[in-house]
Design a protein around this motif. Sequence first.
Motif, mmCIF file in Angstrom:
data_model
loop_
_atom_site.group_PDB
_atom_site.id
_atom_site.type_symbol
_atom_site.label_atom_id
_atom_site.label_comp_id
_atom_site.label_asym_id
_atom_site.label_seq_id
_atom_site.Cartn_x
_atom_site.Cartn_y
_atom_site.Cartn_z
ATOM 1 N N MET A 543 -119.560 -4.449 12.270
ATOM 2 C CA MET A 543 -119.374 -3.137 12.907
ATOM 3 C C MET A 543 -117.934 -2.641 12.790
ATOM 4 S SD MET A 543 -122.271 -2.096 13.974
ATOM 5 C CE MET A 543 -121.994 -0.877 15.252
ATOM 6 N N PHE A 544 -116.979 -3.549 12.824
ATOM 7 C CA PHE A 544 -115.563 -3.185 12.677
ATOM 8 C C PHE A 544 -115.153 -3.614 11.261
ATOM 9 C CE2 PHE A 544 -116.459 -3.476 17.113
ATOM 10 C CZ PHE A 544 -115.671 -2.512 17.722
ATOM 11 N N LEU A 545 -115.400 -2.724 10.303
ATOM 12 C CA LEU A 545 -115.413 -3.096 8.896
ATOM 13 C C LEU A 545 -114.046 -3.135 8.222
ATOM 14 C CD1 LEU A 545 -118.416 -0.781 7.949
ATOM 15 C CD2 LEU A 545 -118.518 -3.232 8.379
ATOM 16 N N ASP A 546 -113.082 -2.370 8.753
ATOM 17 C CA ASP A 546 -111.855 -2.097 7.992
ATOM 18 C C ASP A 546 -110.618 -2.783 8.572
ATOM 19 O OD1 ASP A 546 -113.224 -0.485 6.165
ATOM 20 O OD2 ASP A 546 -113.120 1.229 7.516
ATOM 21 N N ALA A 547 -110.752 -4.059 8.906
ATOM 22 C CA ALA A 547 -109.647 -4.789 9.540
ATOM 23 C C ALA A 547 -108.392 -4.800 8.664
ATOM 24 C CB ALA A 547 -110.077 -6.215 9.868
ATOM 25 N N SER A 548 -108.546 -4.999 7.365
ATOM 26 C CA SER A 548 -107.364 -5.089 6.489
ATOM 27 C C SER A 548 -106.621 -3.755 6.434
ATOM 28 C CB SER A 548 -107.771 -5.520 5.080
ATOM 29 O OG SER A 548 -108.690 -4.598 4.525
ATOM 30 N N LEU A 549 -107.355 -2.636 6.393
ATOM 31 C CA LEU A 549 -106.704 -1.316 6.391
ATOM 32 C C LEU A 549 -105.996 -1.056 7.715
ATOM 33 C CD1 LEU A 549 -109.519 0.803 4.667
ATOM 34 C CD2 LEU A 549 -107.323 0.125 3.674
ATOM 35 N N VAL A 550 -106.644 -1.460 8.808
ATOM 36 C CA VAL A 550 -106.044 -1.260 10.135
ATOM 37 C C VAL A 550 -104.781 -2.110 10.274
ATOM 38 C CG1 VAL A 550 -106.383 -1.549 12.630
ATOM 39 C CG2 VAL A 550 -108.231 -0.606 11.218
ATOM 40 N N ARG A 551 -104.818 -3.326 9.721
ATOM 41 C CA ARG A 551 -103.615 -4.176 9.793
ATOM 42 C C ARG A 551 -102.456 -3.544 9.027
ATOM 43 N NH1 ARG A 551 -105.921 -8.536 9.251
ATOM 44 N NH2 ARG A 551 -105.869 -9.115 11.439
ATOM 45 N N ASP A 552 -102.763 -2.882 7.916
ATOM 46 C CA ASP A 552 -101.713 -2.217 7.131
ATOM 47 C C ASP A 552 -101.056 -1.088 7.921
ATOM 48 O OD1 ASP A 552 -102.134 -3.886 4.992
ATOM 49 O OD2 ASP A 552 -103.476 -2.503 3.928
ATOM 50 N N ILE A 553 -101.875 -0.241 8.559
ATOM 51 C CA ILE A 553 -101.265 0.881 9.303
ATOM 52 C C ILE A 553 -100.609 0.386 10.593
ATOM 53 C CG2 ILE A 553 -102.790 2.636 8.305
ATOM 54 C CD1 ILE A 553 -104.297 2.706 10.981
ATOM 55 N N GLN A 554 -101.079 -0.758 11.099
ATOM 56 C CA GLN A 554 -100.418 -1.321 12.278
ATOM 57 C C GLN A 554 -98.991 -1.750 11.937
ATOM 58 O OE1 GLN A 554 -101.738 -5.097 14.020
ATOM 59 N NE2 GLN A 554 -101.748 -4.131 16.031
ATOM 60 N N LYS A 555 -98.807 -2.300 10.720
ATOM 61 C CA LYS A 555 -97.449 -2.665 10.282
ATOM 62 C C LYS A 555 -96.579 -1.420 10.139
ATOM 63 C CE LYS A 555 -98.892 -6.899 7.896
ATOM 64 N NZ LYS A 555 -99.229 -7.503 6.586
ATOM 65 N N GLU A 556 -97.173 -0.335 9.607
ATOM 66 C CA GLU A 556 -96.427 0.927 9.517
ATOM 67 C C GLU A 556 -96.035 1.417 10.903
ATOM 68 O OE1 GLU A 556 -97.974 4.113 7.016
ATOM 69 O OE2 GLU A 556 -99.223 2.656 5.958
ATOM 70 N N LEU A 557 -96.988 1.318 11.844
ATOM 71 C CA LEU A 557 -96.712 1.760 13.220
ATOM 72 C C LEU A 557 -95.608 0.917 13.846
ATOM 73 C CD1 LEU A 557 -97.317 3.492 15.677
ATOM 74 C CD2 LEU A 557 -99.212 1.958 16.239
ATOM 75 N N ASP A 558 -95.620 -0.376 13.572
ATOM 76 C CA ASP A 558 -94.556 -1.262 14.072
ATOM 77 C C ASP A 558 -93.196 -0.759 13.602
ATOM 78 O OD1 ASP A 558 -92.979 -3.421 14.919
ATOM 79 O OD2 ASP A 558 -94.572 -4.860 14.504
ATOM 80 N N ASN A 559 -93.102 -0.354 12.335
ATOM 81 C CA ASN A 559 -91.837 0.176 11.801
ATOM 82 C C ASN A 559 -91.442 1.478 12.490
ATOM 83 O OD1 ASN A 559 -91.577 -1.933 9.955
ATOM 84 N ND2 ASN A 559 -92.763 -0.874 8.382
ATOM 85 N N ILE A 560 -92.431 2.330 12.784
ATOM 86 C CA ILE A 560 -92.154 3.600 13.478
ATOM 87 C C ILE A 560 -91.629 3.320 14.884
ATOM 88 C CG2 ILE A 560 -93.235 5.684 14.444
ATOM 89 C CD1 ILE A 560 -95.185 5.600 12.052
ATOM 90 N N ILE A 561 -92.250 2.348 15.571
ATOM 91 C CA ILE A 561 -91.798 1.984 16.922
ATOM 92 C C ILE A 561 -90.386 1.409 16.871
ATOM 93 C CG2 ILE A 561 -92.222 0.392 18.855
ATOM 94 C CD1 ILE A 561 -95.238 0.783 18.325
ATOM 95 N N GLN A 562 -90.088 0.648 15.812
ATOM 96 C CA GLN A 562 -88.734 0.101 15.663
ATOM 97 C C GLN A 562 -87.695 1.215 15.570
ATOM 98 O OE1 GLN A 562 -88.305 -2.984 12.636
ATOM 99 N NE2 GLN A 562 -90.379 -3.711 13.056
ATOM 100 N N ILE A 563 -88.037 2.294 14.877
ATOM 101 C CA ILE A 563 -87.129 3.448 14.792
ATOM 102 C C ILE A 563 -86.885 4.000 16.193
ATOM 103 C CG2 ILE A 563 -86.917 5.832 13.963
ATOM 104 C CD1 ILE A 563 -88.604 4.960 11.504
ATOM 105 N N GLY A 564 -87.960 4.114 16.976
ATOM 106 C CA GLY A 564 -87.827 4.618 18.344
ATOM 107 C C GLY A 564 -86.961 3.737 19.215
ATOM 108 N N VAL A 565 -87.161 2.422 19.113
ATOM 109 C CA VAL A 565 -86.385 1.490 19.945
ATOM 110 C C VAL A 565 -84.911 1.493 19.530
ATOM 111 C CG1 VAL A 565 -86.112 -0.930 20.616
ATOM 112 C CG2 VAL A 565 -88.393 0.060 20.468
ATOM 113 N N ARG A 566 -84.643 1.634 18.229
ATOM 114 C CA ARG A 566 -83.243 1.722 17.777
ATOM 115 C C ARG A 566 -82.551 2.944 18.370
ATOM 116 N NH1 ARG A 566 -85.026 0.064 12.531
ATOM 117 N NH2 ARG A 566 -84.984 2.221 11.790
ATOM 118 N N ASN A 567 -83.321 4.008 18.592
ATOM 119 C CA ASN A 567 -82.760 5.254 19.126
ATOM 120 C C ASN A 567 -83.168 5.483 20.579
ATOM 121 O OD1 ASN A 567 -81.606 6.082 16.586
ATOM 122 N ND2 ASN A 567 -83.692 6.495 15.900
ATOM 123 N N ILE A 568 -83.345 4.382 21.322
ATOM 124 C CA ILE A 568 -83.935 4.504 22.659
ATOM 125 C C ILE A 568 -83.083 5.359 23.598
ATOM 126 C CG2 ILE A 568 -82.918 2.391 23.673
ATOM 127 C CD1 ILE A 568 -85.811 1.910 24.837
#
Length: 702
Positions: A543-568
């Motif tokens: 039912m949750f078919l696209d785990a590998s794609l979701v993991r890829d965008i989660q890594k991208e999101l982690d990088n986006i959050i890092q930008i936010g924390v650097r500029n907190i």
Amino acid sequence: MQRLGGENGLDARLFHQAFISFRKYIMESSFLNADVHIILNDICCGAGHVDDLFPFFLRHAKQIFPMLDCMDDLRKISDLRLPPNWYPEARAIQRKIVFHAGPTNSGKTHHAIQRYLAAKSGIYCGPLKLLAHEIFQKSNNASVPCDLVTGEERVLVDPEGKQATHVACTIEMCSVTTPYEVAVIDEIQMIKDPARGWAWTRALLGLSAEEVHICGEAAAIDLVTELMYSTGEEVEVRNYKRLTPITVLDYALESLDNLRPGDCIVCFSKNDIYSVSRQIEARGIECAVIYGSLPPGTKLTQAKKFNDPDDPCKILVATDAIGMGLNLSIKRIIFNSLIKPSINEKGEKEMDAITTSQALQISGRAGRFSSVFKEGEVTTMHRDDLVLLKEILNRSVPPIETAGLHPTAEQIEMFAYHLPDATLSNLMDIFVSLSQVDGLYFVCNVDDFKFLADMIQHIPLNLRVRYVFCTAPINKKQPFVCTSLLKFARQFSRNEPLTFDWLCRHTNWPLVPPKNIKDLVHLEAVHDVFDLYLWLSYRFMDMFLDASLVRDIQKELDNIIQIGVRNITRLIRASEATSVSGAIAVPDDFPLQRTEVKDRMLNLEDLPAANQEQFSSATKVLGQKRIRGSKALGYKPAEVQSNMKSHRQESLAARLVREGLLSQEMLKQLEKEWQVHHNNNGNFPTGTKDDQNGSKGTGNKK
């Protein structure tokens, strides 16, 4: 009547509820059985006794509590008095139990891991994904092939997908049926945790390993020894002492001007994290930020930045999330407050001083053996907290007395067989109320489980699927994550696969770097939603078919959050600029406040009387240049004053724009609103450009 009720399965709580319902039925029913009328009349006339009502009372009680008809069966199912018998594979072998006891930074886990690496096969069970990742990397770096298993991730090092001989996992994910030569259970003191303690109990009793190495506080030795006595296994205790000295200072920090390289300020709320980091950077000092809801990648990046000797960032602001899972080069721990919100056994939130165990765990992060600082120090931000900290640290840690247990899916399914009309939340309630445990155990808090069960109760799911959804590790305080779980369950119930495109639409992916704190908090919630998707994908792969794609965008999101924390700091300022009218942004040089019960921004009446006058006309904002590196730590407030002189002639609007608290667009919008407001009142003068810039005009001003 109560004694008779007890003999028929009605405990005090059920009896009281049945009594109230029965009384209401008697008083309000328009029709009563003739037998009841006769008995009531006999009692009133003194010819009968109240006991004569019991058969009718019991019949009524069974209508509202159907489990009374099958109470014996339910009691057998919820009998939790012999947990060792649940694990036949472990009972079939004679295990060697070694307890490595000691404080933080004593080398206890290191010794256990050395034995794990030398074994033909092994399993490491830790409380955090970060710790499992660390052992996974350490093992593979030592040429010992090791897989990684967490709730959201499976990494097999073999290219052909064969399981390695060693595995590092979060403790909830450990297998109690796979045989190993060596098992390591880390942070055993968490066996008493009200929510997660069951996972340590399960690992301790159930791991099928020839040697089980347990690491943690000495406070758990007696409990582990007793638990192993019930399995017929002896415990070998190895005690360790701290490798580096740590000193409790005789003075508090009192001012952020006294910070030094290697300092870590520990806060127990996000608001305090934001406030303290803002004030530090206002002094031109760069700081790293770590708190619990940050993604693991962001935590590691911030830790690396703080540890890097060539990076100008030499101050860390963190919650107690640093207590486990991160290797940090900290010289001095500074407690901003000693008050920490906690959840008690009943699931109620409490504000209380940190425990001795917590204080030792956090303090022990200073002066670690592997860091550049070979001696650690600990103190408080406020002078009056220092006495309490010393008192807390001088107390002995009370021995842990009980281990957690949790109802399994199989037990709840057996309950449902006898009570087909009960909701999952009610089944859990009944199970806990009927469960029997001996003195070494307790039933873990199930409030989070029941919260999710009630939330998805209206969605048609079979019981096993419903149970799995309710055990999802989410923070129920995050509305977006809860809403996502609800949507996942609804989509699942329609037998519609949850695709990558569907998830992107739900989360509005792709996302952009945060512009304020609210945006950052939302990004953290989206990261948790991706975690939830991955967690469910390993339980319902079809039912949750696209785990590998979701993991890829989660890594991208982690990088986006890092930008936010650097500029907190910039995000905090942007949040203050767009805050509710009448709220005052905390100024850069405002005296530090400890955590208050109220979680909101300061208003004028909250300020000390001496400060109210200077803030009554405008928000005070310090303008100063950013100073990097360790030289910044000698930075004095006097420099702030000299810097302020050059801007003293500026108008308030110009100063706010320069500080980034107002944009030109916002300023124009304010001018338009000002004009509309005063034109409507008929008293707004035409004014000149000079008037708008703050010089004297000819009209009335408010």
